[in-house]
Design an enzyme around this catalytic site. Structure first.
Site, mmCIF file in Angstrom:
data_model
loop_
_atom_site.group_PDB
_atom_site.id
_atom_site.type_symbol
_atom_site.label_atom_id
_atom_site.label_comp_id
_atom_site.label_asym_id
_atom_site.label_seq_id
_atom_site.Cartn_x
_atom_site.Cartn_y
_atom_site.Cartn_z
ATOM 1 C CG HIS A 75 9.328 3.100 -0.536
ATOM 2 N ND1 HIS A 75 8.255 3.024 -0.345
ATOM 3 C CD2 HIS A 75 9.190 3.441 -1.692
ATOM 4 C CE1 HIS A 75 7.895 2.392 -1.429
ATOM 5 N NE2 HIS A 75 8.298 3.190 -1.671
ATOM 6 C CD GLU A 82 6.709 7.080 -3.699
ATOM 7 O OE1 GLU A 82 6.820 6.939 -5.190
ATOM 8 O OE2 GLU A 82 7.028 6.489 -3.278
ATOM 9 N N GLY A 117 1.656 0.357 -5.803
ATOM 10 C CA GLY A 117 1.702 -0.948 -6.212
ATOM 11 C C GLY A 117 0.554 -1.144 -6.701
ATOM 12 C CD GLU A 160 7.027 -0.852 -1.367
ATOM 13 O OE1 GLU A 160 8.326 -1.259 -1.581
ATOM 14 O OE2 GLU A 160 5.795 -0.719 -1.697
ATOM 15 C CG ASN A 208 11.724 2.067 -5.407
ATOM 16 O OD1 ASN A 208 12.554 0.828 -4.529
ATOM 17 N ND2 ASN A 208 11.053 2.431 -4.258
ATOM 18 C CE LYS A 231 8.112 -0.188 -4.901
ATOM 19 N NZ LYS A 231 6.666 -0.243 -4.530
ATOM 20 C CB SER A 288 0.146 3.707 -10.393
ATOM 21 O OG SER A 288 0.140 3.102 -9.315
HETATM 22 P P1 PGA Z 1 5.104 2.014 -8.125
HETATM 23 O O1 PGA Z 1 5.858 1.947 -7.100
HETATM 24 O O2 PGA Z 1 5.233 2.692 -8.822
HETATM 25 O O3 PGA Z 1 4.986 0.313 -8.645
HETATM 26 O O4 PGA Z 1 3.562 1.879 -7.570
HETATM 27 C C1 PGA Z 1 5.944 3.212 -6.641
HETATM 28 C C2 PGA Z 1 7.200 3.294 -5.222
HETATM 29 O O5 PGA Z 1 6.771 2.109 -4.207
HETATM 30 O O6 PGA Z 1 7.777 4.131 -5.525
#
Ligand code: PGA
Length: 254
Positions: free
Chosen positions: A95, A165, A171, A97, A9, A11, A213
């Site tokens: 997601h 998640e 993040g 976000e 992803n 983003k 992460s």
């Molecule tokens: P991250 O993001 O691996 O940077 O923690 C994962 C996600 O938002 O799906």
């Protein structure tokens, strides 16, 4: 042997089409050495058309979100059908976000149904913001799964995967990833919810991925001890070297 699934992803990265093409071609080169890992790259929608998955059966593209309508007077939105005609075969929905930008469980349900109608497969993200000691967070996960998949045609359950998640693990500000044992516990919980919605056989074949992460050092734990069907990777998918290591680990899991 069931293939593992690794989703990148991106983003809101990278900034330029040139960088997007570069990163993608490096990932594509890494995929050539894989045997049992499916790689799904979710770039910003404007870059979808620029990225060619070629003939590989192990590489696919995804949208990071899609709107509840395919056409109409909706300034700034991206339709599921536009994603599909731009090369995506999957769309990530729910997601955290997008949830924090206003997507409710009801909106996510509308998006899920339209995605299936449009012919896309769905990566549904669920996860609690806070893990309380009394297990109330499990109710949140249950509610997210049930409402997102409410009134979804039974045959479409074959085109779903779920990314668990926990929001607190996502993040650069996250202190830590979840543990493989906790993941396994929650994945079994999700399977139980799914088995109340569709036949057990179908429910238990839905891939459950871990996200939050993930990096090249913790991925092995989630895929082996945690028995995850795959991982959803944010930050670590932006470095072609780090991502390559993740893919190598995944491909070696028995
Ligand atoms: P991250 O993001 O691996 O940077 O923690 C994962 C996600 O938002 O799906």
């Amino acid at each position: 042997m069931k293939k593992k699934i690794v989703i990148a992803n991106w983003k809101l990265n990278p900034e330029t089409p040139r960088e997007a093409k570069e990163l993608f071609s490096k990932i594509k080169a890494s995929v050539k050495n894989l045997r049992q890992t499916v790689v799904v790259v979710a770039p910003p929608a404007v870059f979808l058309n620029l990225l060619d998955v070629g003939k590989s059966r192990l590489l696919a593209l995804a949208g990071q979100d899609g709107f509840t309508e395919n056409v109409g007077a909706y300034t700034g939105q991206v339709g599921m059908s536009s994603l599909k005609y731009s090369g995506a075969t999957y769309v990530i929905l729910g997601h955290s976000e997008r949830r924090s930008a206003g997507d409710t469980n009801e909106i996510i349900n509308q998006k899920v149904k339209l995605a299936f109608k449009t012919g896309l497969s769905v990566v549904l993200c669920v996860g609690e913001s806070i893990r309380d000691a009394h297990g109330e967070y499990l109710e949140i996960i249950k509610d997210q799964v049930k409402s997102a998949l409410s009134r979804v045609d039974k045959k479409d359950f074959k085109k779903i995967m779920i990314a668990y998640e926990p929001v607190w693990a996502i993040g650069k500000d996250a202190k830590t990833a979840d543990t493989p044992d906790n993941f396994l516990h929650n994945a079994l919980f999700i399977k139980k919810i799914l088995s109340q919605m569709v036949e057990k056989k179908v429910a238990f074949s839905i891939p459950i991925l871990y996200g939050g992460s993930v990096d090249s050092s913790n991925v092995v734990g989630f895929l082996s001890q945690g028995e995850a069907d795959g991982v959803l990777v944010g930050r670590s998918s932006l470095s072609s070297d780090e991502f390559k290591k993740i893919l190598q680990v995944s491909d070696q899991i028995k």
